[in-house]
Design an enzyme around this catalytic site. Structure first.
Site, PDB file in Angstrom:
ATOM      1  CG  ASP A  46      -1.677   1.327   1.339  1.00 27.05           C
ATOM      2  OD1 ASP A  46      -2.588   1.531   0.513  1.00 27.05           O
ATOM      3  OD2 ASP A  46      -1.358   2.156   2.205  1.00 27.05           O
ATOM      4  CE1 TYR A  51       0.448   7.701   3.404  1.00 28.30           C
ATOM      5  CE2 TYR A  51       0.899   5.605   2.353  1.00 28.30           C
ATOM      6  CZ  TYR A  51       0.108   6.386   3.155  1.00 28.30           C
ATOM      7  OH  TYR A  51      -1.030   5.860   3.723  1.00 28.30           O
ATOM      8  CE  LYS A  77      -3.866   5.027   1.578  1.00 25.16           C
ATOM      9  NZ  LYS A  77      -2.577   4.361   1.260  1.00 25.16           N
ATOM     10  N   GLY A 226      -1.948   0.721  10.911  1.00 23.15           N
ATOM     11  CA  GLY A 226      -1.657   1.204  12.259  1.00 23.15           C
ATOM     12  C   GLY A 226      -1.904   0.195  13.353  1.00 23.15           C
ATOM     13  CG  ASN A 229      -3.367   2.054  18.292  1.00 19.12           C
ATOM     14  OD1 ASN A 229      -3.623   1.064  18.976  1.00 19.12           O
ATOM     15  ND2 ASN A 229      -4.276   2.608  17.504  1.00 19.12           N
ATOM     16  CB  SER A 230       1.082   6.088  15.301  1.00 18.54           C
ATOM     17  OG  SER A 230       0.978   6.751  16.537  1.00 18.54           O
ATOM     18  N   GLY A 231       2.863   3.495  17.178  1.00 15.49           N
ATOM     19  CA  GLY A 231       4.065   3.307  17.986  1.00 15.49           C
ATOM     20  C   GLY A 231       3.836   2.895  19.417  1.00 15.49           C
ATOM     21  CG  LEU A 233      -0.493  -1.221  20.965  1.00 15.04           C
ATOM     22  CD1 LEU A 233      -1.591  -1.724  20.032  1.00 15.04           C
ATOM     23  CD2 LEU A 233      -0.602  -1.894  22.340  1.00 15.04           C
TER      24      LEU A 233
END
Length: 326
Positions: A46, A51, A77, A226, A229-231, A233
């Site tokens: 993806d 990006y 996208k 994610g 969760n962007s870091g 976890l």
């Protein structure tokens, strides 16, 4: 209802880090990460124009062009057109050292078709499998998102439906960070899938109550972005790309303590939990290096005792109705 086309899973590669998200990655490191993903059997990739202002698409395309096109699934996208500007800042939208473009929001049908053409040129490929409308509800707490979403449903959605019907793409949907636009899209259009980041994880099961059953009823699938969760976890301190609130850090610490008690990696639990619902086709953590890719592959396959998931439920750390692996 019969399921629609689903990208191959259960693990894919998210391309945001390949666009120098928050910090630059050397070309050889980016290439090594993509090569490691392919070697490990990952076949879902993806990316997005945003990006790195085209950098992620360039990097993925350069590596994937070497592979048989029928053997991988690629999504990108629409909704953010890139306009050349040599004076554009080197840091934009969290990306460092991106290409010399500026972003212009445009969810019209004409801009959607132009964006796809531009992406194909950057990728150097003749086909994109899945096209996602990128964050038409970027700020669901602000007043403007409904106008932007309406523009996307009036412009991008019918354009992508037509491309799917003509066989130009295999599927379309939304790439978002919130549940509500996905539910509205199912009411107003005919999407095949959603890439939803951060809303189905060990820390946030906001998609469970309404979105998962709505997708099941329509035969739509989910790609989970994610998963860490962007870091937060993964041992970091951010949640949704900003410093995590104290209560989220405390919840993460409770999860980590229970993982330690059971001898389970928190990151493995995070990945495998995301993949458990039947409507989830693929989980796509980002990776900045070959080592991170290899680790994600290992963690997705790491055995986890069934009693661990029961312990999470008993501790109130996952919803009682949340599907679990196995």
């Amino acid at each position: 209802m019969m399921s629609r086309w689903r990208p191959p899973g259960p693990l894919g590669l998210g391309g945001a880090p390949l666009g120098n998200l928050f910090a630059p990655i050397a070309e050889e490191e980016a290439e090594a990460a993509i090569e490691a993903a392919w070697a490990a059997g990952i076949r879902t990739f993806d990316t997005a124009p945003l990006y790195g202002l085209g950098l992620s698409e360039h990097r993925l395309g350069r590596m994937l062009r070497r592979r048989p096109r029928a053997e991988f699934a690629l999504s990108t996208k629409v909704g953010r057109l890139l306009e050349p500007d040599q004076a554009a800042p080197r840091e934009q939208h969290g990306y460092v050292g991106g290409l010399p473009f500026r972003v212009r929001f445009d969810y019209s049908a004409a801009a959607t078709l132009r964006s796809i053409e531009h992406s194909l040129a950057r990728l150097g490929l003749a086909r994109i499998d899945t096209v996602l409308i990128h964050d038409p509800a970027e700020d669901t707490h602000g007043p403007a998102w409904r106008d932007r979403f309406a523009e996307a449903m009036a412009g991008a959605a019918p354009a992508l439906t037509r491309l799917r019907e003509e066989g130009v793409i295999r599927a379309w949907g939304l790439g978002v960070n919130s549940v509500e636009p996905c539910l509205l899209a199912l009411e107003q259009a005919d999407p095949d899938l959603f890439l939803i980041a951060g809303r189905y994880s060990l820390l946030d099961q906001g998609a469970l109550a309404r979105l998962l059953p709505a997708c099941a009823a329509r035969g739509a699938s989910l790609i989970i972005g994610g998963p860490y969760n962007s870091g937060l976890l993964a041992g970091g301190g951010t949640f949704d790309y900003v410093p995590a609130a104290a209560w989220l850090v405390a919840r993460r610490d409770r999860l980590a303590a229970l993982c330690a008690e059971w001898g389970v990696s928190l990151k493995a639990a995070a990945l495998q939990f995301c993949a458990a619902p039947e409507v989830v086709a693929c989980v796509i953590p980002g990776a900045r290096s070959a080592a991170e890719v290899t680790e994600n592959v290992r963690l997705m396959a790491q055995p986890i005792p069934p009693g661990f998931w029961a312990a999470l439920r008993e501790a109130g750390l996952i919803h009682a109705e949340a599907p679990v692996p196995g």
